[in-house]
Design an enzyme around this catalytic site. Structure first.
Site, PDB file in Angstrom:
ATOM      1  N   LYS A  57       0.835  -1.214   0.000  1.00 16.12           N
ATOM      2  CA  LYS A  57       0.000   0.000   0.000  1.00 16.12           C
ATOM      3  C   LYS A  57       0.866   1.259   0.000  1.00 16.12           C
ATOM      4  O   LYS A  57       0.643   2.172  -0.773  1.00 16.12           O
ATOM      5  CB  LYS A  57      -0.905   0.054   1.245  1.00 16.12           C
ATOM      6  CG  LYS A  57      -1.836  -1.114   1.409  1.00 16.12           C
ATOM      7  CD  LYS A  57      -2.722  -0.950   2.635  1.00 16.12           C
ATOM      8  CE  LYS A  57      -1.970  -0.953   3.956  1.00 16.12           C
ATOM      9  NZ  LYS A  57      -1.286  -2.205   4.300  1.00 16.12           N
TER      10      LYS A  57
ATOM     11  N   ARG B 249      -9.503   1.446   8.660  1.00 16.84           N
ATOM     12  CA  ARG B 249      -9.089   0.081   8.930  1.00 16.84           C
ATOM     13  C   ARG B 249     -10.168  -0.709   9.652  1.00 16.84           C
ATOM     14  O   ARG B 249      -9.988  -1.886   9.933  1.00 16.84           O
ATOM     15  CB  ARG B 249      -7.884   0.141   9.868  1.00 16.84           C
ATOM     16  CG  ARG B 249      -6.597  -0.242   9.217  1.00 16.84           C
ATOM     17  CD  ARG B 249      -5.544  -0.077  10.290  1.00 16.84           C
ATOM     18  NE  ARG B 249      -4.421  -0.903  10.016  1.00 16.84           N
ATOM     19  CZ  ARG B 249      -3.309  -0.442   9.433  1.00 16.84           C
ATOM     20  NH1 ARG B 249      -3.217   0.789   9.041  1.00 16.84           N
ATOM     21  NH2 ARG B 249      -2.311  -1.268   9.259  1.00 16.84           N
TER      22      ARG B 249
ATOM     23  N   ARG C 215      11.634  -6.160   4.501  1.00 16.34           N
ATOM     24  CA  ARG C 215      11.429  -4.704   4.385  1.00 16.34           C
ATOM     25  C   ARG C 215      12.423  -3.953   5.267  1.00 16.34           C
ATOM     26  O   ARG C 215      12.715  -4.349   6.386  1.00 16.34           O
ATOM     27  CB  ARG C 215      10.016  -4.327   4.827  1.00 16.34           C
ATOM     28  CG  ARG C 215       9.871  -2.821   4.939  1.00 16.34           C
ATOM     29  CD  ARG C 215       8.480  -2.321   5.073  1.00 16.34           C
ATOM     30  NE  ARG C 215       7.724  -2.972   6.111  1.00 16.34           N
ATOM     31  CZ  ARG C 215       6.403  -2.878   6.227  1.00 16.34           C
ATOM     32  NH1 ARG C 215       5.728  -2.173   5.343  1.00 16.34           N
ATOM     33  NH2 ARG C 215       5.771  -3.490   7.194  1.00 16.34           N
TER      34      ARG C 215
ATOM     35  N   ARG D 159      11.292  -2.463  10.934  1.00 17.20           N
ATOM     36  CA  ARG D 159      10.348  -1.821  11.849  1.00 17.20           C
ATOM     37  C   ARG D 159      10.116  -2.676  13.084  1.00 17.20           C
ATOM     38  O   ARG D 159      10.153  -3.895  13.007  1.00 17.20           O
ATOM     39  CB  ARG D 159       9.010  -1.604  11.122  1.00 17.20           C
ATOM     40  CG  ARG D 159       8.896  -0.247  10.506  1.00 17.20           C
ATOM     41  CD  ARG D 159       7.731  -0.075   9.598  1.00 17.20           C
ATOM     42  NE  ARG D 159       6.480  -0.676  10.013  1.00 17.20           N
ATOM     43  CZ  ARG D 159       5.365  -0.620   9.280  1.00 17.20           C
ATOM     44  NH1 ARG D 159       5.383   0.023   8.116  1.00 17.20           N
ATOM     45  NH2 ARG D 159       4.256  -1.174   9.693  1.00 17.20           N
TER      46      ARG D 159
ATOM     47  N   ARG E 237      -0.699  -9.023  13.304  1.00 20.56           N
ATOM     48  CA  ARG E 237      -1.232  -7.964  12.425  1.00 20.56           C
ATOM     49  C   ARG E 237      -2.079  -8.559  11.309  1.00 20.56           C
ATOM     50  O   ARG E 237      -3.100  -7.992  10.921  1.00 20.56           O
ATOM     51  CB  ARG E 237      -0.079  -7.133  11.842  1.00 20.56           C
ATOM     52  CG  ARG E 237       0.523  -6.181  12.858  1.00 20.56           C
ATOM     53  CD  ARG E 237       1.878  -5.650  12.430  1.00 20.56           C
ATOM     54  NE  ARG E 237       1.847  -4.907  11.195  1.00 20.56           N
ATOM     55  CZ  ARG E 237       2.903  -4.726  10.403  1.00 20.56           C
ATOM     56  NH1 ARG E 237       4.069  -5.252  10.722  1.00 20.56           N
ATOM     57  NH2 ARG E 237       2.785  -4.021   9.302  1.00 20.56           N
TER      58      ARG E 237
HETATM   59  P1  AP5 Z   1       4.894  -1.658   1.799  1.00 22.72           P
HETATM   60  O1  AP5 Z   1       4.600  -0.751   0.667  1.00 22.72           O
HETATM   61  O2  AP5 Z   1       5.724  -1.135   2.942  1.00 22.72           O
HETATM   62  O3  AP5 Z   1       3.537  -2.337   2.346  1.00 22.72           O
HETATM   63  P2  AP5 Z   1       2.331  -1.735   3.186  1.00 22.72           P
HETATM   64  O4  AP5 Z   1       1.103  -2.381   2.661  1.00 22.72           O
HETATM   65  O5  AP5 Z   1       2.390  -0.239   3.186  1.00 22.72           O
HETATM   66  O6  AP5 Z   1       2.696  -2.338   4.585  1.00 22.72           O
HETATM   67  P3  AP5 Z   1       2.610  -1.786   6.080  1.00 22.72           P
HETATM   68  O7  AP5 Z   1       3.215  -2.856   6.932  1.00 22.72           O
HETATM   69  O8  AP5 Z   1       3.205  -0.406   6.183  1.00 22.72           O
HETATM   70  O9  AP5 Z   1       1.105  -1.734   6.296  1.00 22.72           O
HETATM   71  P4  AP5 Z   1       0.403  -1.785   7.630  1.00 22.72           P
HETATM   72  O10 AP5 Z   1      -0.952  -1.475   7.158  1.00 22.72           O
HETATM   73  O11 AP5 Z   1       0.522  -2.979   8.461  1.00 22.72           O
HETATM   74  O12 AP5 Z   1       1.211  -0.706   8.497  1.00 22.72           O
HETATM   75  P5  AP5 Z   1       0.914   0.812   8.886  1.00 22.72           P
HETATM   76  O13 AP5 Z   1       2.177   1.525   8.883  1.00 22.72           O
HETATM   77  O14 AP5 Z   1      -0.254   1.340   8.120  1.00 22.72           O
HETATM   78  O15 AP5 Z   1       5.599  -2.970   1.201  1.00 22.72           O
HETATM   79  C1  AP5 Z   1       6.059  -4.020   2.050  1.00 22.72           C
HETATM   80  C2  AP5 Z   1       7.428  -4.537   1.558  1.00 22.72           C
HETATM   81  O16 AP5 Z   1       7.258  -5.175   0.285  1.00 22.72           O
HETATM   82  C3  AP5 Z   1       8.477  -3.425   1.310  1.00 22.72           C
HETATM   83  O17 AP5 Z   1       9.740  -3.917   1.671  1.00 22.72           O
HETATM   84  C4  AP5 Z   1       8.389  -3.146  -0.178  1.00 22.72           C
HETATM   85  O18 AP5 Z   1       9.641  -2.696  -0.695  1.00 22.72           O
HETATM   86  C5  AP5 Z   1       8.018  -4.519  -0.743  1.00 22.72           C
HETATM   87  N1  AP5 Z   1       7.145  -4.450  -1.901  1.00 22.72           N
HETATM   88  C6  AP5 Z   1       6.099  -3.589  -2.111  1.00 22.72           C
HETATM   89  N2  AP5 Z   1       5.496  -3.845  -3.292  1.00 22.72           N
HETATM   90  C7  AP5 Z   1       6.165  -4.911  -3.831  1.00 22.72           C
HETATM   91  C8  AP5 Z   1       6.005  -5.657  -5.040  1.00 22.72           C
HETATM   92  N3  AP5 Z   1       5.039  -5.381  -5.933  1.00 22.72           N
HETATM   93  N4  AP5 Z   1       6.868  -6.700  -5.251  1.00 22.72           N
HETATM   94  C9  AP5 Z   1       7.836  -6.996  -4.353  1.00 22.72           C
HETATM   95  N5  AP5 Z   1       8.035  -6.314  -3.201  1.00 22.72           N
HETATM   96  C10 AP5 Z   1       7.214  -5.291  -2.940  1.00 22.72           C
HETATM   97  O19 AP5 Z   1       0.370   0.622  10.389  1.00 22.72           O
HETATM   98  C11 AP5 Z   1       1.221   0.190  11.420  1.00 22.72           C
HETATM   99  C12 AP5 Z   1       0.441   0.151  12.725  1.00 22.72           C
HETATM  100  O20 AP5 Z   1      -0.057   1.487  13.038  1.00 22.72           O
HETATM  101  C13 AP5 Z   1      -0.811  -0.732  12.741  1.00 22.72           C
HETATM  102  O21 AP5 Z   1      -0.502  -2.088  13.029  1.00 22.72           O
HETATM  103  C14 AP5 Z   1      -1.635  -0.062  13.854  1.00 22.72           C
HETATM  104  O22 AP5 Z   1      -1.165  -0.419  15.136  1.00 22.72           O
HETATM  105  C15 AP5 Z   1      -1.348   1.418  13.633  1.00 22.72           C
HETATM  106  N6  AP5 Z   1      -2.336   2.037  12.728  1.00 22.72           N
HETATM  107  C16 AP5 Z   1      -2.070   2.605  11.509  1.00 22.72           C
HETATM  108  N7  AP5 Z   1      -3.214   3.040  10.936  1.00 22.72           N
HETATM  109  C17 AP5 Z   1      -4.224   2.737  11.802  1.00 22.72           C
HETATM  110  C18 AP5 Z   1      -5.621   2.892  11.762  1.00 22.72           C
HETATM  111  N8  AP5 Z   1      -6.245   3.457  10.716  1.00 22.72           N
HETATM  112  N9  AP5 Z   1      -6.352   2.445  12.824  1.00 22.72           N
HETATM  113  C19 AP5 Z   1      -5.763   1.889  13.888  1.00 22.72           C
HETATM  114  N10 AP5 Z   1      -4.418   1.685  13.992  1.00 22.72           N
HETATM  115  C20 AP5 Z   1      -3.670   2.109  12.958  1.00 22.72           C
END
Ligand code: AP5
Length: 214
Positions: A13, A88, A127, A160, A171
């Protein structure tokens, strides 16, 4: 253009949201990045969010909703935005719909990046994230020019805190229980666009660009 990104943790994402934000010149709003920035700066919000994030749980709805609703009222969001990691939960989605309706606005697209759990685990374990600018790399699929160093600002790249295997499984469970139901929510709103996220970053982005148009 007002867009939200859906998909499991590690589906790509953030990677796609950054490309979309650049091409369409709209702000990229990642709730995860906002929380990590607050943790780094030791703010009250950061202290509150840290425990939930380290356990792989969601930060309470009321905290996240207020944060996002305030952010999208800022001037730079007047022509659109891309929300990454929000909503979410169904209550978050309902609050977003209501907040936009108050401003006489609607979402244009909900992009769901589909990736199976086994691919997710491989992606997250490789990552690396920049400690300063939040740029995202992967040790195999998107390596930096110099190992462990951000191409953009030369800062250190780290795994991370919530990317440890046991937290990733938690997660993923939270995603399936609380976030996946949003796919049906936005299908009913007729704005869902699902993309196969197992292909290369460029291929996934090309399909999204084709759908969004110029
Ligand atoms: P990446 O682009 O980093 O993936 P992502 O979907 O953004 O993953 P996240 O782990 O950041 O999502 P998340 O939703 O768990 O975390 P967030 O920070 O929002 O890609 C992943 C890896 O794959 C990278 O190494 C990339 O290079 C590689 N890659 C990407 N595309 C590729 C491809 N096509 N082919 C090969 N490799 C590829 O949230 C973290 C925490 O914050 C949550 O757990 C929660 O505690 C809190 N939080 C955040 N938002 C909320 C909310 N709305 N409500 C409640 N809690 C929240």
């Amino acid at each position: 253009m007002k867009i939200i990104m859906l998909g499991a943790p590690g589906a790509g994402k953030g990677t796609q949201a950054k490309l979309i934000a650049k091409k369409y010149a709209i702000p990229h709003i990642s709730t995860g990045d906002i929380f990590r920035e607050n943790i780094k700066n030791g703010t009250d919000l950061g202290k509150l969010a840290k425990g939930y994030m380290d356990r792989g749980e969601l930060v309470p709805d009321e905290v996240v909703v207020k944060l996002v609703v305030d952010r999208i009222k800022a001037d730079d969001c007047a022509d659109g935005f891309i929300l990454d990691g929000f909503p979410r939960t169904i209550p978050q989605a309902e609050s977003l719909t209501e907040a936009l309706a108050r401003e006489k606005m609607v979402l244009d697209y909900a992009i769901d990046v589909e990736v199976p759990d086994e691919v997710i685990i491989k992606r997250i374990s490789g990552r690396r994230a920049c400690t300063q600018c939040a740029a995202i790399y992967h040790v195999d699929f998107q390596p930096p020019k110099r190992e462990g160093i951000c191409d953009t600002d030369g800062s250190e790249l780290v795994l991370r805190n919530d990317d440890k295997p046991e937290t990733v499984l938690k997660r993923l469970n939270v995603y399936h229980a609380q976030t996946q139901p949003l796919i049906d929510y936005y299908k009913k709103e007729e704005i869902l666009f699902a993309v196969d996220g197992t292909r290369s970053t460029d291929d996934v982005f090309s399909e999204i660009e084709e759908h969004l148009g110029d």
